[in-house]
Scaffold this motif. Structure first.
Motif, PDB file in Angstrom:
ATOM      1  N   ASN A  10       0.821  -1.219   0.000  1.00 23.49           N
ATOM      2  CA  ASN A  10       0.000   0.000   0.000  1.00 23.49           C
ATOM      3  C   ASN A  10       0.851   1.263   0.000  1.00 23.49           C
ATOM      4  O   ASN A  10       0.490   2.258  -0.637  1.00 23.49           O
ATOM      5  N   LEU A  11       1.964   1.242   0.713  1.00 19.54           N
ATOM      6  CA  LEU A  11       2.846   2.412   0.720  1.00 19.54           C
ATOM      7  C   LEU A  11       3.365   2.706  -0.684  1.00 19.54           C
ATOM      8  O   LEU A  11       3.441   3.860  -1.112  1.00 19.54           O
ATOM      9  N   LYS A  12       3.732   1.659  -1.415  1.00 18.91           N
ATOM     10  CA  LYS A  12       4.201   1.840  -2.792  1.00 18.91           C
ATOM     11  C   LYS A  12       3.131   2.479  -3.662  1.00 18.91           C
ATOM     12  O   LYS A  12       3.418   3.329  -4.501  1.00 18.91           O
ATOM     13  N   SER A  13       1.889   2.086  -3.434  1.00 18.81           N
ATOM     14  CA  SER A  13       0.783   2.556  -4.281  1.00 18.81           C
ATOM     15  C   SER A  13       0.288   3.948  -3.908  1.00 18.81           C
ATOM     16  O   SER A  13      -0.016   4.758  -4.788  1.00 18.81           O
ATOM     17  N   PHE A  14       0.216   4.231  -2.609  1.00 17.55           N
ATOM     18  CA  PHE A  14      -0.503   5.426  -2.169  1.00 17.55           C
ATOM     19  C   PHE A  14       0.366   6.566  -1.639  1.00 17.55           C
ATOM     20  O   PHE A  14      -0.067   7.721  -1.640  1.00 17.55           O
ATOM     21  N   LEU A  15       1.565   6.264  -1.183  1.00 15.44           N
ATOM     22  CA  LEU A  15       2.406   7.325  -0.624  1.00 15.44           C
ATOM     23  C   LEU A  15       2.747   8.422  -1.643  1.00 15.44           C
ATOM     24  O   LEU A  15       2.792   9.601  -1.278  1.00 15.44           O
ATOM     25  N   PRO A  16       2.961   8.094  -2.926  1.00 13.16           N
ATOM     26  CA  PRO A  16       3.236   9.164  -3.903  1.00 13.16           C
ATOM     27  C   PRO A  16       2.149  10.231  -3.974  1.00 13.16           C
ATOM     28  O   PRO A  16       2.456  11.413  -4.173  1.00 13.16           O
ATOM     29  N   SER A  17       0.892   9.849  -3.801  1.00 13.03           N
ATOM     30  CA  SER A  17      -0.200  10.831  -3.873  1.00 13.03           C
ATOM     31  C   SER A  17      -0.135  11.832  -2.727  1.00 13.03           C
ATOM     32  O   SER A  17      -0.668  12.940  -2.830  1.00 13.03           O
ATOM     33  N   ILE A  18       0.520  11.459  -1.644  1.00  9.52           N
ATOM     34  CA  ILE A  18       0.706  12.379  -0.512  1.00  9.52           C
ATOM     35  C   ILE A  18       1.962  13.226  -0.724  1.00  9.52           C
ATOM     36  O   ILE A  18       1.962  14.435  -0.499  1.00  9.52           O
ATOM     37  N   LEU A  19       3.005  12.598  -1.204  1.00  9.55           N
ATOM     38  CA  LEU A  19       4.262  13.315  -1.422  1.00  9.55           C
ATOM     39  C   LEU A  19       4.151  14.360  -2.532  1.00  9.55           C
ATOM     40  O   LEU A  19       4.896  15.338  -2.544  1.00  9.55           O
ATOM     41  N   LEU A  57      -1.719  16.062  10.584  1.00 11.43           N
ATOM     42  CA  LEU A  57      -2.744  15.554   9.675  1.00 11.43           C
ATOM     43  C   LEU A  57      -2.553  14.045   9.565  1.00 11.43           C
ATOM     44  O   LEU A  57      -1.468  13.570   9.209  1.00 11.43           O
ATOM     45  N   PHE A  58      -3.610  13.298   9.883  1.00  6.90           N
ATOM     46  CA  PHE A  58      -3.514  11.842   9.960  1.00  6.90           C
ATOM     47  C   PHE A  58      -4.226  11.159   8.794  1.00  6.90           C
ATOM     48  O   PHE A  58      -5.312  11.571   8.384  1.00  6.90           O
ATOM     49  N   THR A  59      -3.611  10.096   8.311  1.00  9.26           N
ATOM     50  CA  THR A  59      -4.268   9.213   7.352  1.00  9.26           C
ATOM     51  C   THR A  59      -3.644   7.834   7.501  1.00  9.26           C
ATOM     52  O   THR A  59      -2.731   7.634   8.309  1.00  9.26           O
ATOM     53  N   ASP A  60      -4.146   6.860   6.722  1.00  8.19           N
ATOM     54  CA  ASP A  60      -3.652   5.491   6.811  1.00  8.19           C
ATOM     55  C   ASP A  60      -2.817   5.140   5.582  1.00  8.19           C
ATOM     56  O   ASP A  60      -2.893   5.808   4.546  1.00  8.19           O
ATOM     57  N   ALA A  61      -2.080   4.055   5.700  1.00  6.42           N
ATOM     58  CA  ALA A  61      -1.187   3.642   4.612  1.00  6.42           C
ATOM     59  C   ALA A  61      -1.956   3.191   3.373  1.00  6.42           C
ATOM     60  O   ALA A  61      -1.416   3.215   2.270  1.00  6.42           O
ATOM     61  N   ASP A  62      -3.201   2.762   3.553  1.00  7.48           N
ATOM     62  CA  ASP A  62      -3.998   2.315   2.404  1.00  7.48           C
ATOM     63  C   ASP A  62      -4.941   3.406   1.908  1.00  7.48           C
ATOM     64  O   ASP A  62      -5.940   3.121   1.250  1.00  7.48           O
ATOM     65  N   CYS A  63      -4.619   4.663   2.218  1.00  7.16           N
ATOM     66  CA  CYS A  63      -5.444   5.798   1.808  1.00  7.16           C
ATOM     67  C   CYS A  63      -4.702   6.672   0.810  1.00  7.16           C
ATOM     68  O   CYS A  63      -3.476   6.759   0.846  1.00  7.16           O
ATOM     69  N   LYS A  64      -5.477   7.342  -0.033  1.00  7.37           N
ATOM     70  CA  LYS A  64      -4.888   8.345  -0.911  1.00  7.37           C
ATOM     71  C   LYS A  64      -5.807   9.553  -0.967  1.00  7.37           C
ATOM     72  O   LYS A  64      -7.038   9.405  -0.999  1.00  7.37           O
ATOM     73  N   PRO A  65      -5.269  10.751  -0.944  1.00  2.33           N
ATOM     74  CA  PRO A  65      -6.100  11.944  -1.125  1.00  2.33           C
ATOM     75  C   PRO A  65      -6.685  11.938  -2.537  1.00  2.33           C
ATOM     76  O   PRO A  65      -6.034  11.494  -3.485  1.00  2.33           O
ATOM     77  N   VAL A  66      -7.907  12.434  -2.683  1.00  2.00           N
ATOM     78  CA  VAL A  66      -8.530  12.443  -4.004  1.00  2.00           C
ATOM     79  C   VAL A  66      -8.068  13.631  -4.835  1.00  2.00           C
ATOM     80  O   VAL A  66      -8.358  13.697  -6.029  1.00  2.00           O
TER      81      VAL A  66
END
Length: 370
Positions: free
Chosen positions: A56-65, A131-140
């Motif tokens: 999940n980090l591989k998939s979703f962390l870029p959308s936060i960075l 600001l909190f979120t989870d590893a399997d989350c992505k901002p829209v």
């Protein structure tokens, strides 16, 4: 006949209570307008606690960075993972200098306690706004940080956001999961609107470090294995210090469970924390559920026996139409309108599942963060 008269008048009383909730409670959020706030651009620490979340980090962390925001860091908490989570975090950290990694080892006194891991992450964070979120989350959107933090001011120290779940076509379970999420959001947004904030979701939640330390963190409920989001907010949120963020740009999207068993286990954990809420919140939430359960039970009895069925049908339709109208406005705000068409069916399933969860939790304790 006397028994049916009791059922009939009980049905009327239940509908009367529900009408009050839909009109004066849920309507406050449903018919409210989105208030656009100018971006504050305050320095922000994004907190993500991950346990075996390499994929999940591989998939979703870029959308936060890749958020369009000038000053933020990402605090990645590795909570004693035994997969490739630490390596994935290190890979990202080599490419982005605004990543801070907190490596949490299992401590006997706090074994498997997510609150302990989060506390270490918060202490290691640089900025005052969290600001909190989870590893399997992505901002829209890439404006997620801007939207969530725009509500902070001298009085507001808590911002409640909406964490949606991804849509899966032709899946009734997915609709049920998203409907439960929608109903929960309507409730916690509506209660906050009337000055009784009682919970937030860790998938999309913000508060200040000052508020965290002032409340002594999670100390008051550290022994309760779940509730790092809702119990903490239940403890510190007030009418004056809480704001809502429900513009589409502020949403996060998560991967939903794909089996009923896994979702049922997850909901058991969530429901188990509710008994630790403040009395007023427990009372109102219990009243809402009790009325939902009794509405369907009493209506079924009256329809089967055809007792005053014309009047019962009229009351049934009035309540259902009112509920659809209120939920429709909320669903439109939260981009879940496809759920409204199945509202009666989804509600019946949800009422039955919630009753089953309540009974199961009485019999045995649910599993928590491992």
């Amino acid at each position: 006949m006397i028994l049916l008269e009791i059922v009939y008048y009980a049905f009327i009383a239940v509908v009367f209570i529900q009408v009050i909730f839909y009109t004066f409670f849920f309507g406050r959020f449903s018919f409210s307008k989105i208030e656009k706030k100018p971006s504050k651009k305050v320095p922000v620490s994004i907190i993500i606690c991950a346990k075996n979340e390499a994929k999940n980090l591989k998939s979703f962390l870029p959308s936060i960075l890749h958020q369009d925001y000038p000053n933020f860091e990402v605090v990645l908490i590795n909570d004693a993972s035994y997969d490739d989570t630490p390596e994935i975090m290190e890979q990202f950290a080599k490419q982005h200098d605004n990543i801070k990694i907190v490596d949490v080892k299992n401590v006997e006194a706090f074994w498997g306690n997510k609150k302990y891991a989060l506390t270490l992450g918060i202490k290691a964070s640089t900025h005052d706004y969290l600001l909190f979120t989870d590893a399997d989350c992505k901002p829209v959107s890439n404006s997620w940080i801007s939207e969530m933090t725009s509500h902070f001011n001298n009085e507001i120290s808590i911002v409640l956001g909406y964490g949606s779940y991804q849509k899966i076509k032709k899946s009734f379970l997915n609709k049920l999961i998203r409907f439960e999420t929608l109903v929960t959001a309507i409730q916690y947004f509506s209660f906050a609107k009337i000055g009784l904030p009682y919970m937030g979701v860790g998938r999309n939640l913000a508060y200040t470090k000052e508020a965290f330390y002032k409340a002594n963190g999670y100390v008051n409920h550290m022994k309760v294995r779940s509730g790092d989001d809702d119990l903490f907010i239940n403890q510190i949120a007030t009418k004056k210090n809480t704001a809502l963020s429900f513009s589409e740009e502020s949403f996060t999207s998560s991967i939903p469970k794909t089996t009923f068993k896994s979702w049922f286990i997850q909901k058991r954990r969530h429901v188990s924390t509710a008994k630790h809420y403040k009395f007023i919140h427990k009372f109102l939430l219990s009243l809402i559920y009790s009325c939902n359960f009794l509405f369907w039970l009493l209506a079924t009895i009256l329809f089967v026996t055809t007792f005053n069925w014309q009047i019962v049908l009229g009351i049934f339709l009035f309540k259902t139409i009112l509920q659809i109208i209120v939920y429709n406005y909320s669903a439109k705000k939260l981009h879940e309108k496809d759920l409204v068409y199945l509202l009666p069916v989804l509600e019946v399933f949800l009422v039955i599942i919630q009753l089953t969860i309540f009974i199961n939790n009485l019999i045995s304790k649910p599993n928590h963060w491992k």
